[in-house]
Design a protein around this motif. Structure first.
Motif, PDB file in Angstrom:
ATOM      1  N   ILE A  81     119.946 108.892  86.424  1.00  0.00           N
ATOM      2  CA  ILE A  81     120.836 108.975  86.645  1.00  0.00           C
ATOM      3  C   ILE A  81     121.206 107.474  86.054  1.00  0.00           C
ATOM      4  N   ILE A  86     125.106 111.499  87.364  1.00  0.00           N
ATOM      5  CA  ILE A  86     124.554 111.932  86.807  1.00  0.00           C
ATOM      6  C   ILE A  86     124.613 112.205  85.484  1.00  0.00           C
ATOM      7  N   LEU A  98     127.832 107.747  93.113  1.00  0.00           N
ATOM      8  CA  LEU A  98     128.389 108.768  92.449  1.00  0.00           C
ATOM      9  C   LEU A  98     128.999 108.841  91.711  1.00  0.00           C
TER      10      LEU A  98
END
Ligand SMILES: Cc1cc2nc3c(=O)[nH]c(=O)nc-3n(C[C@H](O)[C@H](O)[C@H](O)COP(=O)(O)OP(=O)(O)OC[C@H]3O[C@@H](n4cnc5c(N)ncnc54)[C@H](O)[C@@H]3O)c2cc1C
Ligand SMILES: Cc1cc2nc3c(=O)[nH]c(=O)nc-3n(C[C@H](O)[C@H](O)[C@H](O)COP(=O)(O)OP(=O)(O)OC[C@H]3O[C@@H](n4cnc5c(N)ncnc54)[C@H](O)[C@@H]3O)c2cc1C
Lengths: 438, 531
Positions: free
Chosen positions: B179, B184, B343
């Motif tokens: 990451i 990612i 994320l």
């Protein structure tokens, strides 16, 4: 149509037409006993043709089965084979292979060591006696001789290529090829049909003509087991002469020719030896009386009652119907003989299929005394006149131990010995060898 | 070390109904995906379920929303994938001892959820399902159907491959994520067959790993996914027992649904909360309990021959009270965008049912497409599924029909119980989704009925293996190892149903596998070699 009924009187009734049953009839005839035998010899067509005595002990492959028997006696003295001396086993096995050879199915005599015999996927098996048609395969492997293995278009479950792929590393002289069986183009082919076709000279010649151009210097040629039904040794010799190479057979997936040969051989020759044989009839009921037992059988057209002075039970396990299991227990199907159970169904099978210890359910079966008479929970014979042999016996795992035929033959011999002793207590068997009226 | 690298727009983790559904969804929007599974298609719950295309009746009493969702999705799938579905209808029946009040409220609950439901007299019910006992006192029809979970997943993947060249990669398991700046950038995987590392670069990553979704999310540092793993066990009979689905009309419990699956029937299920979704297997205690319960509804099950049992793990969303009883957990599904976890290119979709996989895929697809700036609408509710030649061999009976129809004398049968011919295996080898150079027996069995009949692999394992050598799939001992692996795997499910007519089968199988194929000794030898 009205059903007929028939009565048979006999010394010994053998129930079961597997290896144990036929071995028992054979030995009983030799002892001069009158024999009537019943069963359904279906399962016999499933054998590889190899006769094992003891191929594996504690997960170890055995070269010397006699040595293995010694260990067996120390470790599991209740194993049916462990209860018999080497001499008895050797004699029984030898008599059995002799009888097969007399039948036209040449078998090697039991020796001191196990043979390393070929399996269809290219692995090997430790066994004591093999058909003469398979023996050169053991030699070719031992010598890593130049060998061609063949298979056929449309034959399923036997791949010469697989055989070669799995042995190639150890056996550089091995090659494989595929042929089309003469007269069987564009179709599925079956070993039994090919074997019957090879009983005719033209097919043999045509096959040899197909093999010859493939030889390329091979000294040995391996084929799936298809070299005829009744006289495989003669067919092999004749084809070898025409080909100029040594032929051998490899077992196939059942139903396979070597087993069918055994079945047909026994069904043909046992009546000649004086046995009253019905190989497609199951016994429905057995009642014991003072002088022996009465067996009831229901044929397609007739009911049969057999009065026997002694009974030998060789009905096999689940596959042959000698044993049955419901969700809570294993039982013996014909007489309800006692079987020592495991605690629950959970203990029948181990978690892993190939656990080297084998599955406990395979060791459940009939408990017998030293005379091979089934016993009750207290260890007393259930009947004085009832004996048992073969795979139905407890404390053995013939599949994992590679001891199927040996177990069947040796226990049949011992059980017949005891039955004969019971029937002719003076030790002198009645002489019936000259009876020609049957 | 030899690292293989793959690039794609979207990586989808988990090749069950959900993952394959998302693959189809995105591919139909023109987005390229790579679907991976650490094992193979349907290795999780999607291959270990009841195959019931829920009408919603089962949830009508407790959860009207899920019930209505099931009904709508069921209707869509019946329209778009009729070849995967047996629209056999279902009954809910109460037998002596069941709560009459619960039964009486059922039609009203169905009405609320919009599920067509019609009352039958006990006599009418027994006419429809002659196996029902005299003790039936209430019965209702619902539009339950059954679905072939293998075929529809194969079709999902097949359609995605065709649509835009999206790909499927079996035996590739995720081990970690790299990451950077809330994204990612790399998904680190391992090829479980050869042990080689595999690296995947994708713009978006979708976690559709079912009961494993919590674990996988944690690998990316996300703690928002919390699942309850509920193991369920099912029994497969040798022949079809009833015409349609039969449900017990009572609060859900063990052994109260019997679902036909072509030529067989499936009885289940149990619900046991497990810590770890790995290494589960059906137990004898579960089988006996399911059978006892099932026989109360259909006494004929006491005499039925069962050939196998299997287990799956339901990925359930946690809800109050669900720890002790998985049946109380929410049967709905949830979409996690993980944005509050920091994320921006990771999505998890979890929970739900097989029946609602398309809807789950649509929701996940909408999010992923939006993130990629793709404005194509979802097409999965409109475009029919394909039924290609390599996709149709999982249907019980299909292989037999095909073989009889073609009547080709050179095409031999490799699996006699299920009539799977050599040509079917060849088609699978050549073009089934996930077909590859050294396809294992297990992989072929997954894409066909091989090993699923009464003999449970006694003969066909040996025959198919021989054929694979002939086709050059194997050229060394690997083939034998694969065959062994296959029969070892089958045994897990066979073991708990070994009694009665299956005992002779099991005995013969062991004779062949050990006596004729030497698998026990080869296994021992291999273990010795690896220590
Ligand atoms: C697939 C297979 C492969 C084999 N391969 C080998 C091998 O490689 N090497 C080897 O040494 N041996 C092999 N064997 C043979 C094995 O040795 C014998 O099957 C085993 O020893 C058992 O022999 P048995 O005669 O006790 O029982 P079975 O062979 O099982 O025979 C039992 C008999 O009893 C009959 N029966 C049952 N119930 C009744 C009844 N009520 N009335 C009348 N008859 C009844 C059955 O019909 C059958 O004929 C194989 C067997 C099989 C099945
Ligand atoms: C016994 C039982 C009966 C059921 N009956 C029904 C029914 O009749 N009708 C119905 O609609 N629903 C039913 N369900 C529910 C339904 O089966 C599931 O909800 C559905 O199949 C879940 O699909 P999925 O794709 O989300 O998960 P799964 O099918 O479990 O797929 C997850 C996949 O992720 C893979 N994976 C895991 N970890 C990794 C990793 N690290 N890397 C790569 N891949 C990974 C796994 O191998 C697996 O293939 C049942 C469930 C069970 C257990």
């Amino acid at each position: 149509m009205k059903r007929r009924s028939r009565r048979i009187d006999t010394d010994l009734a053998v129930i079961g037409t597997g290896i144990a049953g036929f071995a028992a009839s054979l030995f009983a005839c030799r002892r001069g006993l009158e024999v009537a035998q019943f069963g359904h010899s279906g399962a016999m067509a499933y054998t590889t043709g190899y006769l094992d005595l003891l191929g594996v002990q504690d997960g170890r492959v055995l070269d010397d089965p006699w040595d293995g028997l010694g260990a067996l006696r120390r470790e599991t003295p209740e194993h049916p084979l462990a209860r018999l001396p080497d001499e008895t086993i050797r004699t029984a096995f030898g008599l059995f292979t002799e009888a097969l050879t007399e039948m036209g199915l040449g078998y090697t005599a039991p020796g001191e060591r196990n043979l390393r015999a070929l399996l269809p996927n290219g692995l090997v098996k430790s066994t004591l006696s093999v058909p003469q048609t398979m023996l050169p395969g053991c030699e070719a492997l031992a010598q890593r001789a130049r060998t061609l293995v063949l298979d056929f278009d449309g034959l399923q479950g036997f791949s010469a290529r697989a055989f070669e792929a799995n042995l190639a590393e150890r056996w550089p002289g091995l090659s494989s090829a595929r042929l089309t069986f003469p007269g069987m183009e564009d179709r599925q082919v079956f070993p039994e049909v090919m074997a019957r076709a090879l009983e005719t000279r033209q097919t043999r010649e045509a096959l040899v003509d197909l093999i010859r151009p493939q030889l390329d210097g091979a000294e040995y040629v391996g084929l799936p087991a298809i070299l005829g039904m009744q006289a495989p040794d003669r067919i092999r010799t004749e084809m070898e002469a025409a080909l100029g190479a040594t032929l051998f057979e490899i077992p196939t997936i059942p139903p396979a020719v070597p087993g069918i040969r055994l079945r047909e051989g026994f069904e043909r020759t046992m009546p000649e030896r004086g046995v009253t044989l019905d190989p497609v009839l199951k016994v429905s009921r057995v009642r014991f009386g003072a002088a022996g037992a009465t067996l009831t059988l229901h044929g397609a057209m007739e009911d049969i009652e057999v009065e026997a002075r002694a009974v030998l039970l060789a009905t096999g396990r689940f596959l042959s119907g000698g044993l049955r299991a419901d969700r809570t227990q294993v039982s013996e199907t014909l007489l309800g003989l006692p079987i020592r159970q495991t605690e629950s169904r959970n203990d029948w099978y181990r978690k892993d299929y190939f656990d080297p210890a084998g599955h406990p359910v395979n060791r459940l079966g009939i408990e017998v005394d030293a005379s091979f008479r089934p016993v009750d929970a207290a260890g007393d014979p259930v009947q004085d006149t009832l004996f048992s042999a073969g795979a139905i016996l407890a404390h053995q795992d013939w599949v994992r131990q590679r001891c199927g035929a040996g177990l069947a033959i040796a226990s049949a011999y011992a059980a017949v010995d005891s039955a004969a002793a019971h029937l002719t207590p003076e030790g002198q068997p009645p002489d019936r060898s000259v009876r020609s009226d049957r | 070390m030899n690292v293989r690298v793959h690039e794609t727009e979207v990586l989808i983790i988990g090749a069950g109904a959900t993952g394959s559904g998302i693959m189809r969804d995105l591919a139909l929007r023109g987005i390229h995906c790579l679907l991976i599974d650490r094992r193979d298609l349907n290795a999780g719950a999607s291959g270990g379920n009841h195959g019931l295309l829920h009408s919603g009746g089962r949830y009508a009493t407790a959860d009207a929303e899920t019930a209505a969702e099931c009904r709508r999705e069921g209707e869509i799938l019946k329209r778009l994938a009729p070849e995967c579905i047996d629209d056999c209808g279902g009954l809910f029946v109460a037998v002596e001892g069941d709560d009459p009040d619960f039964a009486a409220r059922f039609p009203e609950h169905c009405r609320v959820a919009g599920i067509p439901c019609e009352a039958l007299t006990p006599a009418e019910a027994r006419e429809r399902e002659p196996a029902l006992p005299e003790t039936v006192f209430a019965a209702y029809t619902v539009p339950d159907a059954t679905i072939d979970p293998f075929r529809i997943v194969l079709e999902n993947v097949g359609q995605a491959q065709q649509a835009n060249g999206s790909r499927y990669l079996p035996h590739t398991g995720v081990e970690g994520f790299d990451i950077e700046d809330g994204e990612i950038v790399r998904t680190r995987c391992r090829d479980h067959r050869c042990g080689d590392p595999v690296e995947i670069r994708a713009r978006q990553v979708v976690n559709a790993s079912g009961a494993w979704a919590e674990k996988v999310a944690r690998l990316a540092g996300c703690t928002d996914v919390t699942l309850l793993c509920s193991k369920g066990t099912l029994l497969i009979s040798n022949a079809r027992v009833t015409n349609g689905v039969v449900n017990r009309l009572r609060p859900p419990d063990d052994g109260d649904i019997l679902v036909p699956g072509g030529t067989v029937s499936l009885l289940g299920t149990s619900s046991v909360t497990v810590e770890d979704p790995d290494d589960i297997r059906p137990t004898i205690a579960e089988v006996d309990r399911i059978l006892a319960e099932g026989a109360a509804m259909l006494p004929i099950l006491n005499e039925t021959r069962f050939v196998r049992a299997f287990s799956g793990v339901r990925p359930l969303l946690r809800a109050p009270g669900s720890e002790s009883d998985g049946r109380k957990a929410n049967r709905g599904f949830a979409l996690f965008d993980h944005e509050d976890q920091g994320l921006t290119n990771f999505v998890t979709v979890a929970g739900g049912k097989f029946t609602t996989f398309r809807l789950m895929a649509e929701k996940a697809g909408d999010l992923v497409a939006r993130r990629l700036g793709n404005s194509e609408p979802c097409k999965t509710a409109l475009v029919p599924l394909p039924s290609g030649d390599a996709l149709r061999w999982t249907d019980p009976g299909a292989a037999a029909r095909d073989w009889y129809r073609r009547a080709d004398p050179t095409d031999m049968i490799l699996c006699e119980c299920e009539m799977v011919a050599r040509s079917a295996v060849d088609t699978i080898l050549a073009e089934a989704p996930g077909a590859e150079d050294h396809m294992s027996l297990r992989a072929i069995a997954l894409r066909s009925r091989i090993g699923k009949g009464a003999c449970q692999g006694a003969f066909c394992a040996l025959r198919v293996m021989a054929h694979l050598y002939d086709r050059g799939v194997y050229d060394g001992p690997d083939g034998l190892r694969q065959a062994r692996d296959f029969v070892e795997g089958r045994f897990r499910g066979v073991r708990p149903v070994l009694w009665g007519a299956q005992m002779p089968q099991a005995e013969l199988a062991e004779i062949l596998h050990c006596g004729l194929a030497g698998m026990d000794l080869a296994a021992a030898e291999d273990e010795g070699r690896t220590g």
